[in-house]
Design a protein around this motif. Sequence first.
Motif, PDB file in Angstrom:
ATOM      1  N   LYS A 247       0.829  -1.201   0.000  1.00 28.41           N
ATOM      2  CA  LYS A 247       0.000   0.000   0.000  1.00 28.41           C
ATOM      3  C   LYS A 247       0.869   1.259   0.000  1.00 28.41           C
ATOM      4  O   LYS A 247       0.612   2.220  -0.710  1.00 28.41           O
ATOM      5  N   ILE A 248       1.907   1.251   0.820  1.00 25.80           N
ATOM      6  CA  ILE A 248       2.801   2.405   0.892  1.00 25.80           C
ATOM      7  C   ILE A 248       3.539   2.605  -0.420  1.00 25.80           C
ATOM      8  O   ILE A 248       3.652   3.716  -0.936  1.00 25.80           O
ATOM      9  N   THR A 249       4.057   1.544  -0.990  1.00 27.93           N
ATOM     10  CA  THR A 249       4.861   1.685  -2.201  1.00 27.93           C
ATOM     11  C   THR A 249       4.021   1.928  -3.441  1.00 27.93           C
ATOM     12  O   THR A 249       4.561   2.129  -4.528  1.00 27.93           O
ATOM     13  N   ASP A 250       2.690   1.915  -3.296  1.00 27.75           N
ATOM     14  CA  ASP A 250       1.843   2.371  -4.406  1.00 27.75           C
ATOM     15  C   ASP A 250       2.092   3.847  -4.701  1.00 27.75           C
ATOM     16  O   ASP A 250       1.823   4.331  -5.797  1.00 27.75           O
ATOM     17  N   VAL A 251       2.579   4.597  -3.712  1.00 32.26           N
ATOM     18  CA  VAL A 251       2.798   6.038  -3.870  1.00 32.26           C
ATOM     19  C   VAL A 251       4.288   6.335  -3.935  1.00 32.26           C
ATOM     20  O   VAL A 251       4.812   6.781  -4.950  1.00 32.26           O
ATOM     21  N   TRP A 252       4.991   6.108  -2.833  1.00 31.89           N
ATOM     22  CA  TRP A 252       6.443   6.295  -2.787  1.00 31.89           C
ATOM     23  C   TRP A 252       7.053   5.029  -2.214  1.00 31.89           C
ATOM     24  O   TRP A 252       6.669   4.595  -1.135  1.00 31.89           O
ATOM     25  N   SER A 253       7.991   4.434  -2.913  1.00 31.78           N
ATOM     26  CA  SER A 253       8.608   3.216  -2.408  1.00 31.78           C
ATOM     27  C   SER A 253       9.524   3.533  -1.244  1.00 31.78           C
ATOM     28  O   SER A 253       9.983   4.665  -1.060  1.00 31.78           O
ATOM     29  N   ILE A 254       9.799   2.522  -0.448  1.00 28.51           N
ATOM     30  CA  ILE A 254      10.723   2.684   0.671  1.00 28.51           C
ATOM     31  C   ILE A 254      12.093   3.121   0.158  1.00 28.51           C
ATOM     32  O   ILE A 254      12.747   3.999   0.735  1.00 28.51           O
TER      33      ILE A 254
ATOM     34  N   LEU B 173      18.283   0.449   4.389  1.00 32.38           N
ATOM     35  CA  LEU B 173      17.511  -0.171   5.464  1.00 32.38           C
ATOM     36  C   LEU B 173      17.722  -1.674   5.518  1.00 32.38           C
ATOM     37  O   LEU B 173      17.680  -2.363   4.498  1.00 32.38           O
ATOM     38  N   ALA B 174      17.903  -2.192   6.719  1.00 36.58           N
ATOM     39  CA  ALA B 174      17.885  -3.632   6.941  1.00 36.58           C
ATOM     40  C   ALA B 174      16.433  -4.097   6.928  1.00 36.58           C
ATOM     41  O   ALA B 174      15.505  -3.293   7.088  1.00 36.58           O
ATOM     42  N   PRO B 175      16.187  -5.424   6.734  1.00 36.15           N
ATOM     43  CA  PRO B 175      14.799  -5.910   6.680  1.00 36.15           C
ATOM     44  C   PRO B 175      13.961  -5.504   7.887  1.00 36.15           C
ATOM     45  O   PRO B 175      12.803  -5.088   7.730  1.00 36.15           O
ATOM     46  N   ASP B 176      14.518  -5.601   9.102  1.00 39.85           N
ATOM     47  CA  ASP B 176      13.731  -5.232  10.276  1.00 39.85           C
ATOM     48  C   ASP B 176      13.465  -3.727  10.326  1.00 39.85           C
ATOM     49  O   ASP B 176      12.461  -3.271  10.883  1.00 39.85           O
ATOM     50  N   GLU B 177      14.360  -2.934   9.723  1.00 42.07           N
ATOM     51  CA  GLU B 177      14.139  -1.492   9.681  1.00 42.07           C
ATOM     52  C   GLU B 177      13.021  -1.128   8.706  1.00 42.07           C
ATOM     53  O   GLU B 177      12.302  -0.147   8.910  1.00 42.07           O
ATOM     54  N   LYS B 178      12.863  -1.913   7.649  1.00 39.31           N
ATOM     55  CA  LYS B 178      11.736  -1.685   6.742  1.00 39.31           C
ATOM     56  C   LYS B 178      10.413  -1.858   7.485  1.00 39.31           C
ATOM     57  O   LYS B 178       9.450  -1.115   7.268  1.00 39.31           O
ATOM     58  N   ARG B 179      10.365  -2.842   8.369  1.00 40.63           N
ATOM     59  CA  ARG B 179       9.160  -3.052   9.169  1.00 40.63           C
ATOM     60  C   ARG B 179       8.893  -1.851  10.073  1.00 40.63           C
ATOM     61  O   ARG B 179       7.741  -1.452  10.285  1.00 40.63           O
TER      62      ARG B 179
ATOM     63  N   VAL C 104       9.694   1.265   9.456  1.00 43.42           N
ATOM     64  CA  VAL C 104       9.180   2.351   8.625  1.00 43.42           C
ATOM     65  C   VAL C 104       7.712   2.111   8.291  1.00 43.42           C
ATOM     66  O   VAL C 104       6.878   3.035   8.355  1.00 43.42           O
ATOM     67  N   VAL C 105       7.366   0.881   7.936  1.00 41.55           N
ATOM     68  CA  VAL C 105       5.973   0.564   7.621  1.00 41.55           C
ATOM     69  C   VAL C 105       5.088   0.804   8.837  1.00 41.55           C
ATOM     70  O   VAL C 105       3.996   1.382   8.736  1.00 41.55           O
ATOM     71  N   ASP C 106       5.533   0.383  10.000  1.00 39.56           N
ATOM     72  CA  ASP C 106       4.742   0.590  11.225  1.00 39.56           C
ATOM     73  C   ASP C 106       4.496   2.065  11.493  1.00 39.56           C
ATOM     74  O   ASP C 106       3.414   2.457  11.940  1.00 39.56           O
ATOM     75  N   VAL C 107       5.495   2.889  11.221  1.00 34.63           N
ATOM     76  CA  VAL C 107       5.362   4.322  11.486  1.00 34.63           C
ATOM     77  C   VAL C 107       4.464   4.992  10.450  1.00 34.63           C
ATOM     78  O   VAL C 107       3.614   5.822  10.777  1.00 34.63           O
ATOM     79  N   LEU C 108       4.645   4.614   9.184  1.00 38.79           N
ATOM     80  CA  LEU C 108       3.913   5.290   8.112  1.00 38.79           C
ATOM     81  C   LEU C 108       2.464   4.850   7.997  1.00 38.79           C
ATOM     82  O   LEU C 108       1.602   5.611   7.558  1.00 38.79           O
TER      83      LEU C 108
ATOM     84  N   ALA D 276      22.979   6.072   9.478  1.00 35.64           N
ATOM     85  CA  ALA D 276      23.255   6.189   8.045  1.00 35.64           C
ATOM     86  C   ALA D 276      21.964   6.184   7.238  1.00 35.64           C
ATOM     87  O   ALA D 276      21.816   6.933   6.260  1.00 35.64           O
ATOM     88  N   ALA D 277      21.010   5.332   7.637  1.00 34.54           N
ATOM     89  CA  ALA D 277      19.741   5.247   6.909  1.00 34.54           C
ATOM     90  C   ALA D 277      18.962   6.549   7.062  1.00 34.54           C
ATOM     91  O   ALA D 277      18.365   7.052   6.099  1.00 34.54           O
TER      92      ALA D 277
END
Length: 274
Positions: free
Chosen positions: A193-200, A208-214, A216-220, A258-259
């Motif tokens: 849903k998020i990457t339908d507009v702007w991808s991570i 971003l590491a895999p757990d960091e992507k989670r 970002v998704v939780d926050v957004l 860094a991210a």
Amino acid sequence: MRGFIMPQPQSDDTEEGRLGEAPRVRRRALQNYINTLESHDLPKDLIQNIICGLINRHYREAQAPLRVIDDPLLTSEEVHQRKEDLRFQLLALEEERHELIEETLSVEWFNAPEYTWSVESEAMAANYLGFLENSAYSEVLGQARRVAYLLDRVELAGDSDYAPHIEEFGQYIERAVSAEALDELRFRLSYIKITDVWSISDRFGDTLAPDEKRVVVDVLLPEEPLDDLFLNNANMALPDFVLTPDQERAVQQRISGAAFEEYQRRRNVKTATE
């Protein structure tokens, strides 16, 4: 099985004949074939696989010409109308296939072995649900097929009210899978849903590491109802490229320096060019 041919009606080639007499003829022939297989003491699951495979192959062949429009003289408006007409015919054949499966095998069509609605929908379901254990995957996939079919019927009827079917499906999944599986499904749906507009990666690059992507998704996109996540046109506020101050603080606290610096660099470039 190799020599078995789905029988066709010998007369009455009207629409009523094609959708009425033919299934009855096929049903009798399939039942006779089931009796033959049972007389050889074949397992019930194997018999169901064989019969469902025969039914599916027959209807795939019947539907194939209805998925192609090859008249170069048609206008775009005529092509659109032809597609709509063909979709109704496809749906009629699909309803016929459902009835034949259920009456012949005594199972719900969406749980039948070897059943597929379309390559695209099956691939999408596998992408969303493939992490589930086999038993849960089969059960949830069956319900996903049923809902996809119902949504097609709603659309063809000119109705835009998808919500009841989606809500029912979301509630079903919440009951059917574990809390851990539900969290994973929410993440996958939210990420799409998020990457339908702007991808991570638009915001953070490859930092971003895999757990960091989670994170970002939780926050957004925090805790949206599951049925909203399934809806393509859900009435939810999707995040802008530039995060709000609260979102930035929440993300900064939970990802690498860094991210976050990469996000700041890309944010500054974005705002400078607007």
